[in-house]
Design a protein around this motif. Structure first.
Motif, mmCIF file in Angstrom:
data_model
loop_
_atom_site.group_PDB
_atom_site.id
_atom_site.type_symbol
_atom_site.label_atom_id
_atom_site.label_comp_id
_atom_site.label_asym_id
_atom_site.label_seq_id
_atom_site.Cartn_x
_atom_site.Cartn_y
_atom_site.Cartn_z
ATOM 1 N N GLU A 53 36.341 69.628 5.497
ATOM 2 C CA GLU A 53 35.137 70.749 5.380
ATOM 3 C C GLU A 53 35.927 71.748 4.082
ATOM 4 N N THR A 58 37.053 66.001 14.633
ATOM 5 C CA THR A 58 36.164 66.660 13.566
ATOM 6 C C THR A 58 35.335 65.262 12.900
ATOM 7 N N SER A 78 37.573 71.421 9.823
ATOM 8 C CA SER A 78 38.458 70.268 9.468
ATOM 9 C C SER A 78 39.087 70.518 7.967
ATOM 10 N N GLY A 79 40.066 70.026 7.861
ATOM 11 C CA GLY A 79 40.542 69.902 6.311
ATOM 12 C C GLY A 79 39.504 69.547 5.295
ATOM 13 N N TYR A 131 44.821 74.552 5.839
ATOM 14 C CA TYR A 131 44.937 73.017 6.726
ATOM 15 C C TYR A 131 43.762 73.531 7.791
ATOM 16 N N GLY A 132 43.360 72.297 8.246
ATOM 17 C CA GLY A 132 42.450 72.307 9.408
ATOM 18 C C GLY A 132 43.087 73.354 10.691
ATOM 19 N N ASP A 133 42.091 73.887 10.903
ATOM 20 C CA ASP A 133 42.504 75.035 12.235
ATOM 21 C C ASP A 133 41.646 75.321 13.232
ATOM 22 N N SER A 193 34.462 70.486 16.075
ATOM 23 C CA SER A 193 33.968 71.228 15.133
ATOM 24 C C SER A 193 32.731 71.409 15.247
ATOM 25 N N LYS A 234 43.910 66.151 -0.326
ATOM 26 C CA LYS A 234 44.138 66.373 1.334
ATOM 27 C C LYS A 234 45.214 65.455 1.834
ATOM 28 N N GLY A 268 45.466 67.760 6.977
ATOM 29 C CA GLY A 268 44.864 67.768 8.399
ATOM 30 C C GLY A 268 45.580 68.001 9.735
#
Ligand code: IP8
Length: 250
Positions: free
Chosen positions: A146, A199, A143-144, A130-132, A67, A12, A51
């Protein structure tokens, strides 16, 4: 070939490493390039996730996305996705320039695409997510971290690395000498909440690290724009924090 030789490393690239967290929409190109060059030096197979830093978190906060709750702000959904895609383009480009062959899979599709992930890796491509903002019976942030947790369950990597701005998990965030080398569940320091983080910040990250460690996978927190990252991946002694994988099935 030994099974272990086939295993990849999940990394990450933290938002605080690859962006200037106190400057909205600002990529930390120098740190990002250095981290990517360390990944190249360590020369293994990766599944990469990045992230949101001052792109995703800034925009999510502006439109009250998180999140843990669902949003109905269609402007917030689009704006947050747009800046994350922009940040992803930077990461993608720098990876390509450094000799990687990355292939982005947004998290909305990733969880149904593990066979694609495996095919990419077999062909020498590097899957990148990626986190999105995702649809999860309502729109929310993923989150990245997760994503990494799910990827660890499925891919069973050699190790999971959180490449961060800090040298690892610190007992006291203001003191780089307060590094916790071996993090055990019962010894958690009390963390101040980050200035803006939608997040769950470092506390949530550590909880996820323990969940991954329970799968028997070592989780490492290390400074991403330093040689320590390459050393950690290569299995050499390094400065950082380790959450030892502990699967007690016997
Ligand atoms: O930085 C957050 O990902 P993280 C992504 O890995 C957004 O928590 C859109 C804020």
């Amino acid at each position: 070939m030994e099974d272990t030789e086939l295993k990849e490393v999940i990394v990450k690239l933290g938002g605080s490493l690859i962006t200037h967290k106190d400057k909205p929409m600002s990529v930390n190109v120098k740190s990002l390039k250095r981290a990517v060059s360390m990944l190249k030096i360590a020369n293994t197979r990766y599944f990469l996730v990045h992230g949101g830093g001052s792109f995703g978190h800034f925009m999510a906060l502006r439109f009250n996305l998180s999140s843990t709750s669902k949003t109905t702000s269609i402007e917030g959904i689009s704006e947050t996705k747009a800046v994350m895609q922009e940040l992803n383009s930077w990461v993608l480009r720098i990876l390509v320039n450094e000799g990687f062959r990355p292939y982005t899979i947004p998290p909305q599709f990733l969880f149904k695409s593990w066979n694609l992930v495996r095919s990419l890796m077999e062909r020498g491509l590097t899957p990148l997510s990626y986190g999105d903002v995702i649809w999860d019976r309502g729109f929310r942030i993923i989150s990245g971290d997760e994503i990494i947790k799910e990827a660890a369950k499925i891919l069973k990597p050699k190790m999971v690395i959180f490449a961060m701005r800090a040298p690892g998990i610190l007992e006291n965030v203001e003191d780089e000498n307060s590094l916790i080398k071996d993090l055990k569940e019962k010894k958690l320091p009390s963390f101040k909440p980050a200035q803006y983080d939608v997040t769950g910040g470092i506390r949530r990250k550590i909880e996820i690290a323990f969940e991954i460690a329970k799968l028997g996978i070592d989780v490492i927190f290390v400074k991403g724009d330093s040689e320590e990252l390459a050393k950690a991946i290569k299995g050499l002694p390094f400065r950082g924090t380790v959450v030892k994988g502990c699967r007690d099935l016997e």
